[in-house]
Design a protein around this motif. Sequence first.
Motif, PDB file in Angstrom:
ATOM      1  N   LYS A 210     -22.762  36.831  46.443  1.00  0.00           N
ATOM      2  CA  LYS A 210     -24.170  37.006  45.889  1.00  0.00           C
ATOM      3  C   LYS A 210     -24.309  38.686  45.756  1.00  0.00           C
ATOM      4  O   LYS A 210     -24.532  39.631  45.179  1.00  0.00           O
ATOM      5  CB  LYS A 210     -25.313  36.544  46.535  1.00  0.00           C
ATOM      6  N   THR A 211     -23.636  38.705  47.164  1.00  0.00           N
ATOM      7  CA  THR A 211     -23.890  40.580  47.382  1.00  0.00           C
ATOM      8  C   THR A 211     -22.540  41.195  47.701  1.00  0.00           C
ATOM      9  O   THR A 211     -21.960  40.682  48.282  1.00  0.00           O
ATOM     10  CB  THR A 211     -24.958  40.945  48.090  1.00  0.00           C
ATOM     11  N   ASP A 212     -22.643  42.460  47.365  1.00  0.00           N
ATOM     12  CA  ASP A 212     -21.241  42.843  48.412  1.00  0.00           C
ATOM     13  C   ASP A 212     -20.273  42.751  48.027  1.00  0.00           C
ATOM     14  O   ASP A 212     -19.459  42.106  49.247  1.00  0.00           O
ATOM     15  CB  ASP A 212     -21.242  43.407  49.056  1.00  0.00           C
ATOM     16  N   ARG A 213     -19.944  42.204  46.444  1.00  0.00           N
ATOM     17  CA  ARG A 213     -18.843  41.424  46.084  1.00  0.00           C
ATOM     18  C   ARG A 213     -16.988  41.971  46.806  1.00  0.00           C
ATOM     19  O   ARG A 213     -16.376  40.929  47.180  1.00  0.00           O
ATOM     20  CB  ARG A 213     -18.494  41.682  44.188  1.00  0.00           C
ATOM     21  N   TYR A 214     -16.906  42.685  46.812  1.00  0.00           N
ATOM     22  CA  TYR A 214     -15.581  42.803  47.564  1.00  0.00           C
ATOM     23  C   TYR A 214     -15.593  44.670  48.900  1.00  0.00           C
ATOM     24  O   TYR A 214     -14.593  44.944  49.380  1.00  0.00           O
ATOM     25  CB  TYR A 214     -14.560  43.736  46.614  1.00  0.00           C
ATOM     26  N   GLY A 215     -17.102  43.812  49.088  1.00  0.00           N
ATOM     27  CA  GLY A 215     -16.825  45.292  50.468  1.00  0.00           C
ATOM     28  C   GLY A 215     -16.344  45.129  51.426  1.00  0.00           C
ATOM     29  O   GLY A 215     -16.084  46.045  52.639  1.00  0.00           O
ATOM     30  N   GLN A 216     -15.669  43.663  51.936  1.00  0.00           N
ATOM     31  CA  GLN A 216     -14.674  43.286  53.048  1.00  0.00           C
ATOM     32  C   GLN A 216     -13.371  44.713  52.972  1.00  0.00           C
ATOM     33  O   GLN A 216     -12.868  44.746  54.284  1.00  0.00           O
ATOM     34  CB  GLN A 216     -14.688  41.505  52.927  1.00  0.00           C
ATOM     35  N   LEU A 217     -13.066  44.674  51.676  1.00  0.00           N
ATOM     36  CA  LEU A 217     -11.296  45.260  51.357  1.00  0.00           C
ATOM     37  C   LEU A 217     -12.202  46.611  52.121  1.00  0.00           C
ATOM     38  O   LEU A 217     -10.791  46.869  52.662  1.00  0.00           O
ATOM     39  CB  LEU A 217     -11.387  45.279  50.024  1.00  0.00           C
ATOM     40  N   LYS A 218     -13.212  47.495  52.326  1.00  0.00           N
ATOM     41  CA  LYS A 218     -12.864  48.063  52.809  1.00  0.00           C
ATOM     42  C   LYS A 218     -12.676  48.500  53.720  1.00  0.00           C
ATOM     43  O   LYS A 218     -12.726  49.302  54.301  1.00  0.00           O
ATOM     44  CB  LYS A 218     -14.625  49.650  52.127  1.00  0.00           C
ATOM     45  N   LYS A 219     -12.896  47.540  54.787  1.00  0.00           N
ATOM     46  CA  LYS A 219     -12.348  47.531  56.373  1.00  0.00           C
ATOM     47  C   LYS A 219     -11.095  46.717  56.784  1.00  0.00           C
ATOM     48  O   LYS A 219     -10.617  47.562  57.573  1.00  0.00           O
ATOM     49  CB  LYS A 219     -13.626  46.531  56.695  1.00  0.00           C
ATOM     50  N   ILE A 220     -10.309  46.985  54.999  1.00  0.00           N
ATOM     51  CA  ILE A 220      -9.286  47.341  56.066  1.00  0.00           C
ATOM     52  C   ILE A 220      -8.303  48.586  55.812  1.00  0.00           C
ATOM     53  O   ILE A 220      -7.950  49.281  55.002  1.00  0.00           O
ATOM     54  CB  ILE A 220      -8.185  46.189  55.002  1.00  0.00           C
ATOM     55  N   LYS A 221      -8.190  48.989  56.900  1.00  0.00           N
ATOM     56  CA  LYS A 221      -7.490  50.174  57.536  1.00  0.00           C
ATOM     57  C   LYS A 221      -5.976  50.223  57.321  1.00  0.00           C
ATOM     58  O   LYS A 221      -5.659  51.257  57.014  1.00  0.00           O
ATOM     59  CB  LYS A 221      -7.989  50.962  58.215  1.00  0.00           C
ATOM     60  N   GLN A 222      -5.917  48.883  57.801  1.00  0.00           N
ATOM     61  CA  GLN A 222      -4.132  49.293  57.709  1.00  0.00           C
ATOM     62  C   GLN A 222      -3.442  49.756  56.069  1.00  0.00           C
ATOM     63  O   GLN A 222      -3.919  49.738  55.438  1.00  0.00           O
ATOM     64  CB  GLN A 222      -3.496  47.442  57.845  1.00  0.00           C
ATOM     65  N   PRO A 223      -2.492  50.294  56.237  1.00  0.00           N
ATOM     66  CA  PRO A 223      -1.287  50.560  54.920  1.00  0.00           C
ATOM     67  C   PRO A 223      -1.157  48.724  54.185  1.00  0.00           C
ATOM     68  O   PRO A 223      -0.552  47.974  54.607  1.00  0.00           O
ATOM     69  CB  PRO A 223      -0.576  51.222  55.323  1.00  0.00           C
ATOM     70  N   VAL A 224      -1.745  48.849  53.332  1.00  0.00           N
ATOM     71  CA  VAL A 224      -0.938  47.864  52.226  1.00  0.00           C
ATOM     72  C   VAL A 224      -0.314  47.897  51.107  1.00  0.00           C
ATOM     73  O   VAL A 224      -0.623  48.560  50.154  1.00  0.00           O
ATOM     74  CB  VAL A 224      -2.697  47.338  51.170  1.00  0.00           C
ATOM     75  N   LEU A 225       0.198  46.903  50.734  1.00  0.00           N
ATOM     76  CA  LEU A 225       1.650  47.031  49.583  1.00  0.00           C
ATOM     77  C   LEU A 225       1.088  45.379  48.841  1.00  0.00           C
ATOM     78  O   LEU A 225       1.090  44.735  49.294  1.00  0.00           O
ATOM     79  CB  LEU A 225       3.509  47.488  49.827  1.00  0.00           C
ATOM     80  N   VAL A 226       0.583  46.293  47.212  1.00  0.00           N
ATOM     81  CA  VAL A 226       0.129  44.813  46.703  1.00  0.00           C
ATOM     82  C   VAL A 226       1.166  44.601  45.216  1.00  0.00           C
ATOM     83  O   VAL A 226       1.279  45.728  45.016  1.00  0.00           O
ATOM     84  CB  VAL A 226      -1.523  45.281  46.105  1.00  0.00           C
ATOM     85  N   VAL A 227       2.046  43.792  45.159  1.00  0.00           N
ATOM     86  CA  VAL A 227       2.056  43.389  43.906  1.00  0.00           C
ATOM     87  C   VAL A 227       2.246  41.658  43.878  1.00  0.00           C
ATOM     88  O   VAL A 227       1.642  40.849  43.936  1.00  0.00           O
ATOM     89  CB  VAL A 227       4.053  42.833  45.174  1.00  0.00           C
ATOM     90  N   ASN A 228       2.370  41.876  42.156  1.00  0.00           N
ATOM     91  CA  ASN A 228       2.784  40.836  41.427  1.00  0.00           C
ATOM     92  C   ASN A 228       3.155  40.742  40.262  1.00  0.00           C
ATOM     93  O   ASN A 228       3.482  42.221  39.533  1.00  0.00           O
ATOM     94  CB  ASN A 228       0.828  40.887  41.041  1.00  0.00           C
ATOM     95  N   GLY A 229       3.148  39.442  39.086  1.00  0.00           N
ATOM     96  CA  GLY A 229       4.046  39.806  38.203  1.00  0.00           C
ATOM     97  C   GLY A 229       2.406  40.179  37.083  1.00  0.00           C
ATOM     98  O   GLY A 229       1.508  40.601  37.381  1.00  0.00           O
ATOM     99  N   GLN A 230       3.005  40.510  35.812  1.00  0.00           N
ATOM    100  CA  GLN A 230       2.685  41.516  34.366  1.00  0.00           C
ATOM    101  C   GLN A 230       1.416  40.451  34.343  1.00  0.00           C
ATOM    102  O   GLN A 230       0.078  40.220  33.740  1.00  0.00           O
ATOM    103  CB  GLN A 230       3.082  42.239  33.474  1.00  0.00           C
ATOM    104  N   ASN A 231       1.931  39.349  34.430  1.00  0.00           N
ATOM    105  CA  ASN A 231       0.821  37.986  34.146  1.00  0.00           C
ATOM    106  C   ASN A 231       0.768  36.540  35.186  1.00  0.00           C
ATOM    107  O   ASN A 231       1.471  35.800  34.173  1.00  0.00           O
ATOM    108  CB  ASN A 231       0.855  37.633  32.652  1.00  0.00           C
TER     109      ASN A 231
END
Length: 327
Positions: A210-231
């Motif tokens: 209901k609030t702060d939808r992606y707020g938790q992500l800002k607490k991740i301080k480690q380097p992160v590599l995000v990968v995915n397919g185009q669709n």
Amino acid sequence: MTNSHNTTPTQFIEASGVRYAYRRFGASTGTPVVFLQHFRGGLDNWDPKVTDGLAKDRPVILFNNAGVASSGGEPADTVSGMAKHVVTFINVLGLKRVDLLGFSLGGFVAQQVVLENPGLIRRVVLAGTGPQGGESMDALRPKVAEHATHETPVIENFLYLFFSPSETSQAAGRAFWERRHTRANQDVQSSMAAMRAQAAAIARWGVVPKTDRYGQLKKIKQPVLVVNGQNDIMVPSINSFILQQHIPNATLILYPDSGHGAIFQYPELFVSHVRLFLEEQAARETQSADAPPLSDESGPSEILGLAHYASPRPLRQGSRPRKGRLS
């Protein structure tokens, strides 16, 4: 390299009444990378080209969560519950710090582990996954759900769920399916009880706060590599972009003409990107004293020489990322 994906024996270790199944192989030195698997997947749902490729210069640990495939215990029906099992497993192995590679549901779990135990995790790779309460993550499309919940998954299910409809992607999917079955003594299939528990966990993870939808992500301080397919039709690709935008030190790569299983369609390229990412700190430490330092403000995409939106041909080291867009 000690043993390989197809030769290393399955081991078991018990903690808090749960008998965890795992396999460990690869180099004897370096930070271990713990692999966290997708919905219903076990030890043999990984691609040997990915696991062996990364095991050349670091220990690789494949892990079955509680109640999944050959692991004992009751399967957790929340992502937080699954994360607690991961931490218990890492601790009982006596590991002080690890890297995580989480695919799909495993990516949800990896995020939760790093949020709850940041001192245990050095770097994180998130593949085909999304944030809690992400876009269109509260329910699967009917046809996706039909393919994902077959009692005994077959190649047609994987080709539909993990690869794009193009001839090239489907051929890559069939090649992956053959590689995935090359090991003689395969892990057992996950039970329907495990499937139901994991489905409940995925549904809860997909609920929009209901609030702060992606707020938790800002607490991740480690380097992160995000990968995915185009669709990605299982975890829509827009969620990979959301992860990159909200995690402070994250790089995003989208592979072309691919879907949820892009890491299996481009295994060699994926391994090269992950190795660059995991070895960045070592490169920093061995940099000569008289060389200009890598700026902390430059961001990992510049340090790695990777674009946030990558083509299957990696950029040369030091090249500038091109602007890109989600299609």
